[in-house]
Scaffold this motif. Structure first.
Motif: not given
Length: 83
Positions: A62-83
């Motif tokens: 909805x906002x640039x802040x929400x988008x940044x937070x969402x993308x950060x959460x997706x990246x963190x989940x990917x990182x956790x899944x790969x380690x």
């Protein structure tokens, strides 16, 4: 080919919203897990549905802040899944 599959633990699908990336990922997951070679034993699909469980997809962006937070959460989940 088999050695290549062992070294490629991550596949990233990109594209415009609502073009079927998640549906395609689910189909790939199904086919990979059913493949007769049994080289792939698990598949994790990381998307908004996984990281924005308490919000709609529209709210996640909805906002640039929400988008940044969402993308950060997706990246963190990917990182956790790969380690």
């Amino acid at each position: 080919l088999y050695k290549l599959l062992e070294k490629m633990p991550c596949l990233v699908l990109t594209g415009h919203p609502c073009v079927g990336k998640t549906d395609f990922a689910k189909k790939l997951k199904e086919r990979a897990l059913e493949h007769k070679s049994n080289l792939i034993s698990s598949v994790i699909i990381v998307n908004e549905e996984l990281v924005c469980v308490d919000r709609t997809k529209a709210e996640c962006y909805a906002t640039s802040f929400e988008e940044k937070s969402t993308r950060s959460s997706i990246k963190a989940k990917i990182d956790r899944s790969l380690s």
